[in-house]
Design a protein around this motif. Structure first.
Motif, PDB file in Angstrom:
ATOM      1  N   LYS A  79       0.842  -1.185   0.000  1.00 29.53           N
ATOM      2  CA  LYS A  79       0.000   0.000   0.000  1.00 29.53           C
ATOM      3  C   LYS A  79       0.886   1.247   0.000  1.00 29.53           C
ATOM      4  O   LYS A  79       2.025   1.211   0.468  1.00 29.53           O
ATOM      5  CB  LYS A  79      -0.900   0.021   1.238  1.00 29.53           C
TER       6      LYS A  79
ATOM      7  N   HIS B  59      -4.132   2.743  -1.696  1.00 29.82           N
ATOM      8  CA  HIS B  59      -3.944   2.097  -2.996  1.00 29.82           C
ATOM      9  C   HIS B  59      -2.754   1.134  -2.942  1.00 29.82           C
ATOM     10  O   HIS B  59      -1.708   1.439  -2.363  1.00 29.82           O
ATOM     11  CB  HIS B  59      -3.710   3.145  -4.076  1.00 29.82           C
TER      12      HIS B  59
ATOM     13  N   THR C  54      -1.459   0.196 -11.207  1.00 25.68           N
ATOM     14  CA  THR C  54      -1.918  -1.103 -10.693  1.00 25.68           C
ATOM     15  C   THR C  54      -1.108  -2.251 -11.274  1.00 25.68           C
ATOM     16  O   THR C  54      -1.092  -3.340 -10.720  1.00 25.68           O
ATOM     17  CB  THR C  54      -3.405  -1.318 -11.019  1.00 25.68           C
TER      18      THR C  54
END
Length: 419
Positions: free
Chosen positions: A54, A85, A339
């Motif tokens: 994260k 995130h 991502t």
């Protein structure tokens, strides 16, 4: 009669081995900068994630502000729940740190690591911190007698490499990034990737030649924009590398380096409860610029940032007459938190405005671009960093110049009777 000694092949072999030994020994495993004052500077670490983390976890690993971490890599901080995130493994990021003078050496010692089950010093150094530190350095920094015995939850000081070199490179503003050489790297490739030259990298890192090895730590100068805030400002000496952002004034202001090599500051997207950012005696807000064409030239008025003083955002209104109205300038484009890792994200830095179609600077209706006047300008040039670095860190590279001298003397003593 003593046996005959066959010296020809043997001495040639010995000489070849010694020469190879000496040549491969000049490559530094770490660049250190001696220092004699308490000044600090902005610096960067080139870091590759060893696992999915994260944003908040990565920030905690280096004990930095998550928002500053994202801003340094031009990642949009207004993304929903951005601190939670998950960043993908093997992602390369620039980690912003403060480089301080400690015991005569420039280094960051603000980082601490709490040990977990099965941790070893080698694992912490090589995996968790990506080779930016060695097991021996952690051992010495924490006075560990037996490195095979680590208590779970033990709080370790992790000394990380950094350099300041007066915040300049060849008399131009620069921020230095500590970079761990990878097996695929060459010095020429690194120089091309970070918009510098092989000669400059060799000078900065005191390299005798262009040969580098996996695991070497290089100081890489990144072009930057510097502020001229007053010394009493909390963000005095703020400097921002090209292609990134810096968040300041309690997350109220974000600053970047424009393609014109000027520091440009504007309200940050997270700014909520901030002091006034309007320039006095004007309707311009921080970052706004107006232009007015006249027969004598172009009248340019801008509202610039002057630093954060006692909780107050200092704004400065400046006006200038320029031969022509300035064209549109661009700031680095912001990206969504990644991502997945694409090939160009493994090693490359954030793009500069000249590399991508950046984001045009906005403002009030009728406003156009940040001023090129002297309201925000470079500080006086300082001496460049060439020759400022020592050859290597002794804990990581045991072959020092002294040991090389001893080897050469012994070699000559062996050779002279046969010459």
């Amino acid at each position: 009669m003593p046996p005959k000694i066959h010296t020809g092949v043997d001495l040639t072999l010995i000489a070849g081995v010694l020469i190879l030994f000496i040549i491969t020994g000049v490559n530094p495993k770490s660049t250190i900068e001696p220092c004699s004052n308490n000044d600090s500077c902005n610096a960067l670490l080139g870091y590759t994630l060893y696992t999915d983390l994260k944003v908040s976890e990565l920030a905690a690993l280096f004990q930095i502000d998550p928002i500053n971490l994202l801003a340094a890599n031009s990642i949009d901080i207004s993304y929903p729940d951005v601190e939670s995130h998950i960043l993908p493994s093997q992602l390369f990021l620039k980690i912003p740190i403060t480089c301080s003078c400690v015991d005569g050496i420039r280094k960051s010692v603000a980082t601490h690591y709490k040990t977990r089950p099965s941790d070893t010093l080698s694992n912490i150094a090589d995996a968790v911190y990506g080779g930016l530190v060695s097991a021996d350095q952690i051992k010495e920094a924490n006075s560990i007698a037996d490195p095979s015995v680590l208590d779970v939850g033990q709080n370790l000081v992790v000394p990380l490499p950094c350099t300041c070199f007066n915040g300049t490179d060849n008399f131009l503003p620069a921020i230095y990034m500590s970079y761990v050489v990878k097996p695929v790297d060459t010095l020429a490739g690194i120089a091309a990737r970070y918009k510098t030259t092989t000669t400059d990298l060799m000078g900065v890192n005191a390299l005798g030649n262009a040969a580098i090895e996996d695991g070497d730590i290089l100081a890489i100068p990144l072009s930057a924009c510097s502020s001229n805030f007053p010394r009493y400002a909390s963000d005095y000496a703020l400097s921002v590398p090209n292609g990134g952002y810096a968040i300041t004034a309690d997350h109220c202001v974000e600053c970047s380096c424009t393609s014109g090599s000027r520091l440009y500051c504007q309200p940050a997207s997270l700014s909520v409860s901030c002091s006034s950012m309007q320039c006095k005696t004007s309707n311009l807000m921080l970052g706004n610029v107006t232009v007015q064409q006249s027969s004598a030239g172009c009248n340019v008025t801008s509202c610039g940032y002057g630093g954060f003083v006692n909780g107050t955002i200092i704004t400065t209104l400046s006006s200038s007459l320029q031969p022509r109205c300035p064209g549109p300038q661009q700031v680095p484009p912001l990206t969504a938190p990644p991502t997945v890792v694409s090939p160009d994200m493994l090693f490359a830095p954030s793009p500069s405005p000249s590399q991508l179609s950046g984001v045009p600077v906005g403002g009030l209706p009728g406003s156009v671009v940040p001023s090129t006047s002297s309201s925000i300008a470079f500080p006086p040039s300082a001496n460049g960093p060439i020759g400022s670095a020592s050859n290597a860190c002794g804990m990581v590279n045991p072959l020092s110049s002294f040991s090389l001298t001893v080897v050469l003397v012994l070699f000559l003593k062996v050779m002279l009777p046969f010459l």
